[in-house]
Design a protein around this motif. Sequence first.
Motif, PDB file in Angstrom:
ATOM      1  N   PHE A 143      55.078  38.703  25.528  1.00 16.88           N
ATOM      2  CA  PHE A 143      53.989  38.851  24.403  1.00 16.88           C
ATOM      3  C   PHE A 143      53.200  40.087  24.255  1.00 16.88           C
ATOM      4  O   PHE A 143      52.596  40.328  23.434  1.00 16.88           O
ATOM      5  CB  PHE A 143      52.895  37.875  24.632  1.00 16.88           C
ATOM      6  CG  PHE A 143      53.636  36.473  24.387  1.00 16.88           C
ATOM      7  CD1 PHE A 143      54.215  35.728  23.213  1.00 16.88           C
ATOM      8  CD2 PHE A 143      53.680  35.438  25.455  1.00 16.88           C
ATOM      9  CE1 PHE A 143      54.643  34.689  22.939  1.00 16.88           C
ATOM     10  CE2 PHE A 143      54.110  34.158  25.475  1.00 16.88           C
ATOM     11  CZ  PHE A 143      54.687  33.759  24.082  1.00 16.88           C
ATOM     12  N   ILE A 147      49.581  28.598  20.062  1.00 15.43           N
ATOM     13  CA  ILE A 147      50.564  27.970  19.300  1.00 15.43           C
ATOM     14  C   ILE A 147      51.620  27.428  19.933  1.00 15.43           C
ATOM     15  O   ILE A 147      52.174  26.137  19.755  1.00 15.43           O
ATOM     16  CB  ILE A 147      50.661  28.511  17.905  1.00 15.43           C
ATOM     17  CG1 ILE A 147      49.680  28.786  16.885  1.00 15.43           C
ATOM     18  CG2 ILE A 147      51.641  28.004  16.886  1.00 15.43           C
ATOM     19  CD1 ILE A 147      49.918  29.353  15.620  1.00 15.43           C
ATOM     20  N   MET A 148      52.390  28.198  20.570  1.00 15.29           N
ATOM     21  CA  MET A 148      53.618  27.969  21.233  1.00 15.29           C
ATOM     22  C   MET A 148      53.256  26.869  22.378  1.00 15.29           C
ATOM     23  O   MET A 148      54.029  25.820  22.398  1.00 15.29           O
ATOM     24  CB  MET A 148      54.133  29.161  22.164  1.00 15.29           C
ATOM     25  CG  MET A 148      55.268  28.950  22.972  1.00 15.29           C
ATOM     26  SD  MET A 148      56.137  30.447  23.620  1.00 15.29           S
ATOM     27  CE  MET A 148      56.903  31.134  22.296  1.00 15.29           C
ATOM     28  N   THR A 174      49.448  33.258  19.136  1.00 14.31           N
ATOM     29  CA  THR A 174      50.899  33.118  19.370  1.00 14.31           C
ATOM     30  C   THR A 174      51.091  32.194  20.467  1.00 14.31           C
ATOM     31  O   THR A 174      51.807  31.032  20.588  1.00 14.31           O
ATOM     32  CB  THR A 174      51.793  34.315  19.466  1.00 14.31           C
ATOM     33  OG1 THR A 174      51.297  35.127  18.253  1.00 14.31           O
ATOM     34  CG2 THR A 174      53.136  34.119  19.196  1.00 14.31           C
ATOM     35  N   GLN A 175      50.470  32.714  21.770  1.00 10.67           N
ATOM     36  CA  GLN A 175      50.602  31.883  22.945  1.00 10.67           C
ATOM     37  C   GLN A 175      50.127  30.481  22.681  1.00 10.67           C
ATOM     38  O   GLN A 175      50.711  29.437  23.388  1.00 10.67           O
ATOM     39  CB  GLN A 175      49.790  32.830  23.982  1.00 10.67           C
ATOM     40  CG  GLN A 175      50.338  33.961  24.410  1.00 10.67           C
ATOM     41  CD  GLN A 175      49.601  34.872  25.290  1.00 10.67           C
ATOM     42  OE1 GLN A 175      48.800  34.023  26.163  1.00 10.67           O
ATOM     43  NE2 GLN A 175      50.046  35.902  25.553  1.00 10.67           N
TER      44      GLN A 175
END
Length: 160
Positions: free
Chosen positions: A47, A6-7, A3-4
Motif C-alpha cells: 500500500f 475498505i479491503m 483503501t486498507q
Amino acid sequence: MPTQFIMNLFIAFLWMLLTDEDEFRLSTFFAGYLVGILIVFLMQRFFKKQFYLQRIYYVVKLIFIFNSELFQSAFLVMKHILSPKIDIQPGIFTYKTELKSDWEVTTLSMLLTLTPGSVVMEISPEGDTLYIHALDIERYKDFLLRSLGKFEKAIMEVTR
C-alpha cells in the motif's frame, strides 16, 4: 488508508458469507474483521502507506496526552485560585511551530486554549508563529513550552 479499511471490510464481509450458511451473524463479521486486520497488516508493504489502525492509535494517544495536560494545568490554576494571595505575572510570548497545514496549527491552538491558564491570542499570517497569553509567565512558561512540544509531536504523528 481508506483503501486498507475498505479491503478490511470486504474481507470481513466475505468471511461472513463463507462461514455463515443460514443466517448472517455480527459475531462472524467481527471475526472476519479481525482476520482482515491481520491480512491487511501483512500486505501493508504493497500500500506504500502506514497501517490504518496505527493512525487510530495515534489519535487515542493524542487524547490521552491532552487529558493529562488538562488535569495538570487545571490543578495549577486551582492552586492559584485557592491561595490566599494571588501572586501572578501574566504575559504574552511567541511560539514558533513546526506544523505546516492550517488544520494542524488550528488543532494545536485549540488544544492549548482548552487547557486552563493559557490562551492562543493570534496566529501569524504565515501560520508558523503563535502568540500565547499565559496566566503566570514567569513560573509556568517552561510548563507551557513542554505542553506545546508534546501536543505538536502528537499532532504530527496523527497527520503525517
